[in-house]
Design an enzyme around this catalytic site. Structure first.
Site, PDB file in Angstrom:
ATOM      1  N   SER A 124      -1.672   2.655   6.843  1.00 23.40           N
ATOM      2  CA  SER A 124      -0.249   2.749   7.129  1.00 23.40           C
ATOM      3  C   SER A 124       0.270   4.115   6.718  1.00 23.40           C
ATOM      4  CB  SER A 124       0.521   1.653   6.384  1.00 23.40           C
ATOM      5  OG  SER A 124       1.924   1.827   6.534  1.00 23.40           O
ATOM      6  N   GLY A 169       1.434   6.936   2.236  1.00 25.65           N
ATOM      7  CA  GLY A 169       0.445   6.262   3.071  1.00 25.65           C
ATOM      8  C   GLY A 169      -0.338   5.277   2.222  1.00 25.65           C
ATOM      9  N   LYS A 170      -1.083   4.407   2.878  1.00 22.96           N
ATOM     10  CA  LYS A 170      -1.970   3.483   2.158  1.00 22.96           C
ATOM     11  C   LYS A 170      -2.940   2.897   3.152  1.00 22.96           C
ATOM     12  CE  LYS A 170      -2.275   2.130  -2.194  1.00 22.96           C
ATOM     13  NZ  LYS A 170      -1.991   2.976  -3.354  1.00 22.96           N
ATOM     14  N   GLY A 171      -4.138   2.571   2.659  1.00 22.86           N
ATOM     15  CA  GLY A 171      -5.138   1.974   3.523  1.00 22.86           C
ATOM     16  C   GLY A 171      -5.961   0.952   2.786  1.00 22.86           C
TER      17      GLY A 171
END
Length: 418
Positions: free
Chosen positions: A60, A105-107
């Site tokens: 994201s 962001g993040k994943g």
């Protein structure tokens, strides 16, 4: 326990709470409540037995108004689309409150790394890096470690990206090993910012952290380092927990010895220096001066918040309190110092790592720690100023007032394209 809160809805509620104290248009606030884009992909990887494994994965990119997207990658069975959306949003506001020029962001990959060999995890990591390749870059999106990932996985992602791009770009990812372009002080950074926030919080409240009793939920990287550094400050760490349970000693635990025991056995339980053992949930309700939730999100809901006896909570984990729990704790005058400041050490030293990568000039650990302390102390002072000047109900709302104001200002200064 009540039904688990949706972390993305929790984030949006926190933004709405802060927006009431800001002179920002409602349509801008609505924009700042949603990610700009979310990648959802299915990774197919050959397993050691020759069969194929399918793994869902996400990335994201929440907001890039203040700089490249920044945020970790976690490997956990509970990873979901809404979770990475929430975490990417928290990261956008985390970078804003400490004033570093990043977005959020993040994943994550839906996987239990304990069930896979190192070779399988390498293939899975490189498969994800290949999918991320069009999105990431030193000036686009810079991933980092998170739950169940570390230097090893970051090194694999860096190597995959550089191989496919036929370049050298250490700044494409942070949290790397020192020999692969990592920064001194990065591993300890999240725990260190938690300690610094606790120290400043107790000072602001007219107390001394050296006199505090402490309970730490979660004895992974952030939790154990926070416990160890608080112990160095003179605090008494009376209880710690991990997924297997909690241990307690009235006169204090030797945090390093507990860590050594966990490394040897895989758990903090059965530590010979403990006087009692109980559940991790019981730890959250101990009568201590300082509670440090350092596990996963939604650890404390409304029901549990009514049982919390700590005077001060400093959040080392992302989103460990539900909004309903926040409300209860505010009513009970429990001071909660929020994740987007307390655990911002990780992203702050990731920023230092990125700067060093771009300059090809590296700092020693003493400089890293001094720079980190300066950032966290300045951010804490700005948090207190917002808390006192905006008549907000708690420190979390004050943190979002500062952070959202900065992101909204960056957006408005840029204008709307096209």
């Amino acid at each position: 326990m009540a039904e688990e809160a949706n972390p993305f809805e929790s984030l949006q509620e926190q933004i709405d709470d802060a927006a009431a104290y800001l002179d920002v248009d409602a349509d801008v606030i609505e924009r700042l409540k949603h990610p700009e884009r979310v990648l959802e992909t299915n990774l197919t990887v050959e397993l050691d037995d020759g069969s194929l494994g399918r793994f869902r994965a996400f990335r994201s990119q929440f907001n890039g108004d203040r700089g490249p997207y920044k945020g970790g990658i976690r490997y956990h069975p509970g990873v979901s689309r809404d979770e990475v959306k929430a975490l990417s949003g928290w990261m956008a506001y985390k970078t804003a409150i400490v004033g570093i020029p990043y977005g959020g962001g993040k994943g994550g990959i839906v996987v239990d790394p304990k069930e896979h060999s190192e070779d399988e995890l390498e293939r899975l990591t490189r498969a994800f890096a290949t999918e991320l390749r069009p999105l990431i870059g030193e000036d686009r999106d810079i991933p980092a470690p998170d739950v169940n990932t570390g230097q090893r996985e970051m090194n694999w992602i860096k190597d995959t990206y550089e191989t496919l791009e036929n370049t050298t770009a250490p700044g494409v990812i942070t949290g790397k090993a020192i020999e692969s372009g990592g920064s001194a002080g990065r591993v300890e950074a999240t725990g260190r910012s938690t300690m610094l926030t606790a120290r400043e919080a107790f000072d602001y409240l007219g107390r001394d952290v050296s006199d505090a009793t402490v309970a730490v939920q979660g004895y992974g990287n952030a939790g154990w380092i926070a416990a160890n550094l608080l112990e160095e400050q003179g605090a008494t760490v009376v209880a710690v927990s991990d997924s297997s349970g909690a241990i307690y000693a009235e006169e204090g635990l030797d945090t390093q010895a507990v860590r050594d025991h966990k490394d040897e056995t895989g758990s903090v339980v059965d530590f010979e220096g403990a006087e009692e053992e109980f559940s991790g949930e019981e730890l959250l309700t101990l009568d201590v001066d300082l509670l440090v939730p350092a596990a996963l999100e939604n650890a404390i809901d409304e029901e549990l918040a009514r049982k919390v006896e700590a005077d001060v909570i400093v959040e080392a984990a992302n989103g460990p309190l539900t909004p309903d729990a926040d409300e209860v704790l505010t009513e009970r005058d429990v001071h909660v110092f929020p994740d987007i400041l307390a655990n911002a050490g990780g992203v702050t030293v990731s920023y230092f790592e990125w700067v060093q990568n771009r300059q090809r000039f590296y700092w020693d650990e003493e400089r890293v720690n001094e720079e980190l302390e300066s950032v966290i102390v300045n951010a804490f002072e700005e948090l207190v100023e917002a808390y006192e000047s905006h008549d907000v109900p708690n420190f979390r709302t004050a943190a979002y007032v500062v952070a959202i104001g900065r992101v909204a200002q960056a957006f408005e200064e840029s204008g709307v394209f096209p």
